[in-house]
Each structure stands twice: as C-alpha cells, then as structure tokens.
Design a protein around this motif. Structure first.
Motif, PDB file in Angstrom:
ATOM      1  N   GLY A 158       9.380  31.901  41.883  1.00 25.96           N
ATOM      2  CA  GLY A 158      10.785  32.240  41.760  1.00 25.96           C
ATOM      3  C   GLY A 158      11.489  32.341  43.096  1.00 25.96           C
ATOM      4  N   ASN A 159      10.723  32.315  44.195  1.00 29.88           N
ATOM      5  CA  ASN A 159      11.333  32.348  45.523  1.00 29.88           C
ATOM      6  C   ASN A 159      12.190  31.120  45.812  1.00 29.88           C
ATOM      7  N   VAL A 160      12.060  30.072  45.008  1.00 29.74           N
ATOM      8  CA  VAL A 160      12.927  28.908  45.238  1.00 29.74           C
ATOM      9  C   VAL A 160      14.372  29.212  44.850  1.00 29.74           C
ATOM     10  N   LEU A 210       6.851  31.335  38.950  1.00 29.39           N
ATOM     11  CA  LEU A 210       6.320  32.675  38.662  1.00 29.39           C
ATOM     12  C   LEU A 210       6.813  33.708  39.664  1.00 29.39           C
ATOM     13  N   ASN A 211       7.229  34.860  39.169  1.00 26.49           N
ATOM     14  CA  ASN A 211       7.325  36.079  39.956  1.00 26.49           C
ATOM     15  C   ASN A 211       7.594  37.257  38.982  1.00 26.49           C
ATOM     16  N   ALA A 269       8.542  32.166  34.658  1.00 24.70           N
ATOM     17  CA  ALA A 269       7.485  32.969  34.044  1.00 24.70           C
ATOM     18  C   ALA A 269       7.467  34.360  34.649  1.00 24.70           C
ATOM     19  N   THR A 270       7.794  35.351  33.823  1.00 26.35           N
ATOM     20  CA  THR A 270       7.729  36.746  34.219  1.00 26.35           C
ATOM     21  C   THR A 270       8.006  37.593  32.985  1.00 26.35           C
ATOM     22  N   LEU A 303      15.583  39.384  44.045  1.00 26.79           N
ATOM     23  CA  LEU A 303      14.942  38.163  43.566  1.00 26.79           C
ATOM     24  C   LEU A 303      14.551  38.378  42.109  1.00 26.79           C
ATOM     25  N   LEU A 304      15.319  37.789  41.211  1.00 20.86           N
ATOM     26  CA  LEU A 304      15.139  38.035  39.787  1.00 20.86           C
ATOM     27  C   LEU A 304      15.085  36.724  39.021  1.00 20.86           C
TER      28      LEU A 304
END
Length: 352
Positions: A158-160, A210-211, A269-270, A303-304
């Motif tokens: 998810g950092n992208v 993912l995060n 995905a979280t 970061l969500l």
C-alpha cells in the motif's frame, strides 16, 4: 480435514507456543485448495523464507492435501534461517535454495503452473538504495522473464499510494499511485515490470497491495506492544492504520491467483477498520497491565488502504481486530519471541 478458522472458532487466548501459532497461521480457509488445484500443476513461491513465506507455503501444502491434489509446493529462498527450511521440509514442501539477487540462479528455477512472488527489500533501504532498486525492480524483471505466461501473484504494498485524509476511508484500487520515497517508488517499478510481462507475454498477473499483515511475532500491533513492554513511548503522529491477521492474508493471496489476468488485476489487502494508533496502544496497555506512554500529535492523514473489494470476494477476516490485539498483548506480555523486524509504520517520508 483441519478445522476452518472463523470468528466463532478462533480461540479467545493467544496460541501457547510457536508451533500452535504456525498451525493457526497456515490453517487453510475455504476456497484456497480449489484455487490452487485449478492451476493443474506445481506452484512455486519465490522469497518463501521471509516473514510471510513459511506459513503461506504451509497453507498451500495443507490446502492442496485437503482437496486431494498431489501438486508440489516449491519454496525458493536463500533460507538464511535453517529453522524455516526444516519447518517446510518436514511438512512435505520441496525446498529449492537460490539467491534471487544473482542472475545465474534463474536457469535452475523450477517450472510451475503458478508463481507467487514474495521477494522484496524494505528494511534498511535508506543508505542502500542501490540494493533496494536491484531487489525490488531488477529482480522482478528476471522473474517475469523466467515465468513468462505462468499465472502469477505478485506481492506489492500500500506504500505505492499517497497518504490519505482520515475521513476518506483510504486509497482504493482505482486511485493513481503516488509513492513517497525510494522504497515505495521501487515497489511501483516492480508492479510496472510485471505489467509489462502481462501485456507483452500474456502472463496472467494479480498484484496484491498489502498493508499490514499482523501475527504475534511481528506487525504493527506487535511493534506497539513491544514498545509498551519496554517502557518506550508510542508515537501517534501516524494517527491510524489498517491491519489484518496474517492467516487471512495468506489465504487471500493464495486465492487471488485465480483472478490473475491481462492486464493485471490489482487488489488491496488489509482489514476493514481504520484503527487509531492511540486506541491500539490503550487496548494493548489494558491487556498487558501497563499504561502506555503516548508522544506526538495525530496528523490529519495516514497511509490507509480500502480493501472492500477483497472483502466482497473472500469475506471479512476470520480473526477480528479486537481478538488479534488481545492475542498480541498476551503473547508479548508473556515474553513471546519477536522476529525483530519492525514495520516502521510511523514513517511518513518513505525512509525505511
């Protein structure tokens, strides 16, 4: 056949030891075996010796066994931790030692009907940017070339996405990436390279953003609990997070290969909650009998990730957030082992 994990069947108390923890993390959820068997051949997991790879490999083997498939599960890694290799071999998983940073390793990689790509570099990337780009951008090019045309599940992050205002519910798959920092930029490069393979060689690809995955030995919740246990302050400048039980993440990733396509299918995905870091600290403090020390002031964004799409496909997590927090508090409070791999979720400038 093993018992399926659901919110009503997961235990109230944390696993007693690492063997019980690994059993829970690798217990197949419905649909996993069918999705893997539909590939009609062996599956290979690249980077299987990391934080997620061992239990994901174990789940794959157990799921295939449950549906009567004799397809092989092949785990590829340097296996710097001999215990991980032994764990997998004892479970009937084929272990293939290889250093994916070395181009000469690729000629000997096993053929497969499905490929899961888990290899990446995140921690220690600041100051080692050259290694970061090789691991997160050059290696994917080598892998994509080696597995042309093979259905592929590619782990991303998810950092992208950019930081999201707290009131928006997080980034969706339709949002444009805007990575902050070289780690996140290199992860977007990984996605683009597999997208090239999808468009050029008709490789079916699913990208899994993912995060954060959490279990009891690492993850955001364990990071916070470890700080509380050590009497260190919890910084709430990053005000909120999304988290999910790693067992659910394993199952969703394994099933998601059935969605691989051209162009690639992207899935966040979280867990479903946007949970306050301050609240996590207080929940853990109550469980551990320690008043948390809070520092910092909550920022208006974080970061969500909005994972509503994967929840519609595969359901909500089998281990609810509050229970997962309770397990982590019991585990860390009781002196349970940690992997020593902090997520650094507090980082807002993308420097890991």
């Amino acid at each position: 056949m093993s018992t399926v994990i659901t919110p009503s069947t997961t235990p109230a108390h944390a696993p007693a030891d690492e063997a019980e923890l690994d059993e829970l993390l690798s217990r197949p959820l419905p649909g996993v075996g069918e999705a893997l068997a539909a590939l009609e051949g062996d599956i290979v997991l690249l980077g299987a010796g990391g934080k997620i790879g061992p239990t994901m490999s174990l789940m794959a083997r157990r799921a295939l066994d449950e549906v009567g498939s004799d397809a092989r599960v092949i785990a590829v890694s340097r296996f710097s931790d001999p215990a991980s290799r032994t764990l997998l071999e004892d479970a009937g998983i084929v272990v293939h030692p290889a250093d994916l940073t070395r181009s000469e390793s690729y000629a000997d990689l096993p053929d497969a009907a499905g490929m899961f790509y888990l290899a990446a570099m995140k921690f220690g990337t600041t100051g080692l940017e050259h290694q970061t780009w090789w691991s997160n951008a050059a290696m994917p090019a080598l892998v994509a070339d080696r597995y042309r045309g093979v259905p592929s599940l590619v782990y991303s992050t998810g950092n992208v996405y950019p930081l999201s205002p707290l009131g928006t519910g997080g980034s969706t798959e339709a949002d444009e990436p805007a990575p902050v920092g070289e780690y996140a930029q290199s992860c977007l490069a990984r996605e683009r390279l597999f997208s090239y393979a999808s468009h050029t060689w008709d490789t079916p690809v699913s990208i899994f953003r993912l995060n954060y995955a959490c279990e009891l030995r690492y993850g955001v919740i364990a990071d916070i609990a470890t700080k509380i246990a050590a009497g260190e302050p919890v910084d709430v400048t990053m005000p909120a997070v999304n988290v999910a039980w790693q067992g659910d993440i394993n199952a969703w990733a394994l099933r998601s290969i059935e969605l691989a396509g051209t162009p690639p299918r992207i899935l966040n995905a979280t867990g479903p909650e946007t949970v306050s870091v301050r609240r996590l600290a207080h929940w853990l403090g109550e469980e551990m009998g320690i008043a948390p020390k809070i520092v910092g002031e909550e920022s208006p964004d974080a970061l969500l990730n909005d994972a509503a799409e994967i929840h519609e496909l595969y359901g909500y997590p089998s281990v609810p957030l509050r229970r997962l927090v309770r397990w982590v508090g019991q585990w860390v409070g009781g002196g349970g082992r940690q992997l020593g791999k902090a997520t650094k979720f507090q980082q807002r400038e993308g420097k890991f």
